[in-house]
Write a protein that holds these residues in place. Structure first.
Motif, PDB file in Angstrom:
ATOM      1  N   HIS A 143       1.004  -1.216   0.150  1.00 37.06           N
ATOM      2  CA  HIS A 143       0.343  -0.005   0.149  1.00 37.06           C
ATOM      3  C   HIS A 143       0.768   1.270  -0.102  1.00 37.06           C
ATOM      4  O   HIS A 143       0.491   2.251   0.796  1.00 37.06           O
ATOM      5  N   ARG A 146       2.439   4.160  -4.833  1.00 38.40           N
ATOM      6  CA  ARG A 146       2.966   4.692  -5.967  1.00 38.40           C
ATOM      7  C   ARG A 146       2.295   4.375  -7.179  1.00 38.40           C
ATOM      8  O   ARG A 146       2.099   5.325  -7.933  1.00 38.40           O
ATOM      9  N   CYS A 147       1.625   3.494  -7.344  1.00 40.10           N
ATOM     10  CA  CYS A 147       0.839   3.039  -8.808  1.00 40.10           C
ATOM     11  C   CYS A 147      -0.312   3.971  -8.946  1.00 40.10           C
ATOM     12  O   CYS A 147      -0.467   4.682 -10.071  1.00 40.10           O
ATOM     13  N   ILE A 171      -5.661  -2.327  -3.449  1.00 36.89           N
ATOM     14  CA  ILE A 171      -5.413  -1.366  -4.595  1.00 36.89           C
ATOM     15  C   ILE A 171      -6.326  -1.964  -5.545  1.00 36.89           C
ATOM     16  O   ILE A 171      -6.296  -3.185  -5.902  1.00 36.89           O
ATOM     17  N   CYS A 191       6.674  -0.346  -8.930  1.00 32.94           N
ATOM     18  CA  CYS A 191       5.930  -1.112  -7.543  1.00 32.94           C
ATOM     19  C   CYS A 191       7.226  -1.629  -6.832  1.00 32.94           C
ATOM     20  O   CYS A 191       8.055  -2.300  -7.694  1.00 32.94           O
ATOM     21  N   PRO A 192       7.373  -1.106  -5.669  1.00 33.80           N
ATOM     22  CA  PRO A 192       8.657  -1.689  -5.048  1.00 33.80           C
ATOM     23  C   PRO A 192       8.653  -3.079  -4.575  1.00 33.80           C
ATOM     24  O   PRO A 192       9.643  -3.506  -4.061  1.00 33.80           O
TER      25      PRO A 192
HETATM   26  S1  SF4 Z   1       3.055   0.268  -6.102  1.00 40.48           S
HETATM   27 FE1  SF4 Z   1       2.787  -1.806  -5.655  1.00 40.48          FE
HETATM   28  S2  SF4 Z   1       3.210  -2.082  -3.353  1.00 40.48           S
HETATM   29 FE2  SF4 Z   1       2.655   0.163  -3.945  1.00 40.48          FE
HETATM   30  S3  SF4 Z   1       0.513   0.271  -3.759  1.00 40.48           S
HETATM   31 FE3  SF4 Z   1       0.788  -0.154  -5.974  1.00 40.48          FE
HETATM   32  S4  SF4 Z   1       0.706  -2.394  -6.013  1.00 40.48           S
HETATM   33 FE4  SF4 Z   1       1.090  -1.823  -3.909  1.00 40.48          FE
END
Ligand code: SF4
Ligand code: FES
Length: 207
Positions: A143, A146-147, A171, A191-192
């Motif tokens: 959570h 970033r996305c 998400i 996504c990390p």
């Molecule tokens: S970038 Fe990846 S870890 Fe971060 S909120 Fe989106 S899906 Fe989840």
């Protein structure tokens, strides 16, 4: 430290620009600040508790205090945050397409967790169908948003969002909709963890 700062420079940007490693998941130089992963903690001399460096102004912090980025308190605080992040994250690195290139895996190895607490169960989140480019394993999501911020701020398509609250957060897309734009592939890199990986180059598909 040599790097010049302006009124908007965040403390984490300043530290990274000066060669200091600060773990971060939600922070990205080209996205707005969310401050929700809490792993970028540093210690300020005049502060009673650690502060998140991505949401702290560098100029204000450096003018008013001394910054400690690797004190015992900082290490302990980051270690605790990491433990929280791993509460629900599956330990499936060997079969994860992000394995070996995962920020969460790197930090877990760095902090060397060998003991588990609170691990009676892990929540399960159903995967989402995001189109031909992005493969999802949403149980791995931490959570960081970033996305979501990339979709809204860079791609200009507010298709992704956070639904639910607390441990029910996940998400997803606002309506059942696949991401068709080529730009959507960027969330794979952003996504990390291994929540979003490439469908085309999935290891399971290549078998
Ligand atoms: S970038 Fe990846 S870890 Fe971060 S909120 Fe989106 S899906 Fe989840
Ligand atoms: S990187 Fe600062 S709170 Fe996530």
């Amino acid at each position: 430290m040599k790097k010049k700062i302006n009124n908007k420079t965040s403390l984490i940007a300043y530290l990274i620009a000066n060669g200091i490693s600060v773990p971060h998941y939600c922070y990205h130089n080209d996205l707005s600040i969310a401050g929700n992963c809490r792993v970028c903690l540093v210690e300020l001399k005049n502060s009673m508790k650690p502060v998140v460096s991505c949401a702290t102004n560098a100029r204000v912090a450096l003018q008013n205090s001394s910054v400690y980025h690797d004190s015992a308190l900082v290490k302990k605080a980051r270690e605790n945050i990491l433990e929280f992040l791993l509460l629900n994250h599956p330990l499936d690195c060997p079969i994860c397409d992000q394995g070996g290139d995962c920020d969460l895996q790197d930090q877990s190895l760095f902090f060397g967790f060998t003991k588990r607490r609170f691990y009676k169960f892990k929540r399960i989140v159903s995967d989402k169908e995001l189109g031909p480019i992005v493969k999802t394993v949403m149980t791995r999501c931490i959570h960081c948003t970033r996305c979501v911020r990339f979709a809204a701020e860079i791609a200009g398509t507010e298709e992704l969002g956070v639904f639910g609250r607390g441990s029910a957060s996940e998400i997803g897309t606002y309506i059942d909709k696949v991401l068709t734009t080529e730009l959507s592939g960027n969330i794979i890199d952003l996504c990390p963890v291994g929540s979003f990986t490439s469908k085309k180059f999935s290891r399971q598909k290549l078998k």
